[in-house]
Enzyme design. Structure first.
Site, PDB file in Angstrom:
ATOM      1  N   SER A 161       0.847  -1.187   0.000  1.00 46.15           N
ATOM      2  CA  SER A 161       0.000   0.000   0.000  1.00 46.15           C
ATOM      3  C   SER A 161       0.885   1.240   0.000  1.00 46.15           C
ATOM      4  CB  SER A 161      -0.859  -0.006   1.271  1.00 46.15           C
ATOM      5  OG  SER A 161      -1.436   1.250   1.499  1.00 46.15           O
ATOM      6  N   TYR A 174      -3.506  -1.344   9.815  1.00 45.84           N
ATOM      7  CA  TYR A 174      -3.360  -1.502   8.356  1.00 45.84           C
ATOM      8  C   TYR A 174      -1.978  -1.008   7.942  1.00 45.84           C
ATOM      9  CZ  TYR A 174      -4.577  -0.856   3.371  1.00 45.84           C
ATOM     10  OH  TYR A 174      -4.629  -0.902   1.983  1.00 45.84           O
TER      11      TYR A 174
HETATM   12  C1  GCO Z   1      -7.130   4.892   4.033  1.00 48.42           C
HETATM   13  C2  GCO Z   1      -7.180   4.023   2.810  1.00 48.42           C
HETATM   14  C3  GCO Z   1      -5.806   3.752   2.251  1.00 48.42           C
HETATM   15  C4  GCO Z   1      -6.013   3.096   0.930  1.00 48.42           C
HETATM   16  C5  GCO Z   1      -5.026   3.458  -0.108  1.00 48.42           C
HETATM   17  C6  GCO Z   1      -3.601   3.242   0.304  1.00 48.42           C
HETATM   18  O1  GCO Z   1      -7.985   4.723   4.901  1.00 48.42           O
HETATM   19  O2  GCO Z   1      -6.222   5.746   4.084  1.00 48.42           O
HETATM   20  O3  GCO Z   1      -7.832   2.794   3.078  1.00 48.42           O
HETATM   21  O4  GCO Z   1      -5.065   2.980   3.162  1.00 48.42           O
HETATM   22  O5  GCO Z   1      -6.030   1.690   1.094  1.00 48.42           O
HETATM   23  O6  GCO Z   1      -5.265   2.648  -1.231  1.00 48.42           O
HETATM   24  O7  GCO Z   1      -3.288   1.888   0.118  1.00 48.42           O
HETATM   25 CA    CA Z   2      -4.478  -0.016  -0.421  1.00 49.24          CA
END
Ligand code: GCO
Ligand code: CA
Length: 270
Positions: A161, A174
């Site tokens: 990401s 994440y």
């Molecule tokens: C967020 C988004 C990002 C996206 C983007 C980066 O909440 O900032 O979910 O994390 O996934 O595509 O990968």
């Molecule tokens: Ca992403």
């Protein structure tokens, strides 16, 4: 989609080695591919010649996705398994072995998002994101590599990401998981490159996907993405697939341990 070779037509057959985006004869497993980015990537790898094994946890939804891919003329098998459960993954690979299916290309795409301030996050929530987004790539990658190593070749594409290298508030697990994906990719290279395996990552930026629905429908966030991204727009899922085809093909045989950001330039500027 005709896949042109990059080398002038008068080249000898041997010159073409390492220059083709053609995936004919290869089998690709894409995790989390019944919809979203995973589906778009699977479809593109199929159109580049690969036979597909698509994965999700819901057999019913998988069958629906397989049917629409088959309607596109693609060769598709389904494998419903839980990428966070090593017994489920081992069972799925044993079934592929029994069916004579060798996975030449693995795309570790399965992932979830959970947006919440860290001080309000439960340990279970933290663990579920880390398990689904990071540990899964280890569990599935390990099963695939155990079979790729004896064959002396394989392609592993981990979906990282923009958050593999940058952070913003409310998405800590994440971000930690995607940073881990970048370094797990490098660890895979460290151990598996000598066995003919190329492990690389793709770092999507802000893409128009189901996962980002809550963001695209938020006017402030939408304005921020457009102002912060040099390309001044969100990315389209189909704008990721060329990088996936490249990393799945012999054109990238000497690329290893890299992450390619597909983010409209966001990670390149302040
Ligand atoms: C967020 C988004 C990002 C996206 C983007 C980066 O909440 O900032 O979910 O994390 O996934 O595509 O990968
Ligand atoms: Ca992403």
């Amino acid at each position: 989609m005709a896949v042109a070779s990059l080398v002038p037509q008068d080249s000898k057959e041997s010159d073409l080695q390492g220059y083709s985006f053609d995936l004919t004869g290869r089998t690709a497993l894409v995790t989390g591919s019944s919809r979203g980015l995973g589906y778009a990537i699977a479809r593109a790898l199929g159109h580049a010649g690969a036979s597909l094994v698509i994965n999700g946890t819901s057999a019913a939804r998988l069958e629906e996705s397989a049917t629409s891919l088959r309607d596109d003329g693609l060769s598709v098998k389904t494998a419903a398994f839980d990428v966070t459960n090593e017994g489920s993954v081992a069972g799925a690979f044993a079934a592929l072995d029994a069916g004579g299916l060798e996975i030449d290309i693995l795309v570790n795409n399965a992932g979830i998002q959970l947006r919440k301030p860290m001080i309000d996050l439960s340990l279970e929530e933290w663990r579920s994101v880390i398990d689904t987004n990071l540990t899964s790539a280890f569990i599935v990658g390990r099963e695939a590599a155990r079979r790729m190593i004896p064959r002396g070749r394989g392609k592993i594409i981990n979906i990282g990401s923009l958050m593999s290298g940058l952070a913003r508030p409310t998405i800590a697990p994440y971000t930690a998981a995607k940073g881990g994906i970048k370094m797990l990719t490098q660890a895979m290279t460290a151990e598996w490159a000598e066995h003919g395996i190329q492990a690389n990552a793709i770092g999507p930026g802000y893409m128009l996907t189901d996962m980002n629905q809550a963001l695209t429908s938020n006017p402030q966030f939408d304005a921020w993405v457009k102002a912060r991204t040099p390309s001044r727009r969100w990315g389209k899922p189909e704008e990721l697939v060329g990088t996936a085809i490249f990393l799945a093909s012999s054109a990238s045989d000497y690329v290893n341990g890299q992450i390619i950001y597909v983010d409209g330039g966001m990670s390149a500027v302040i």
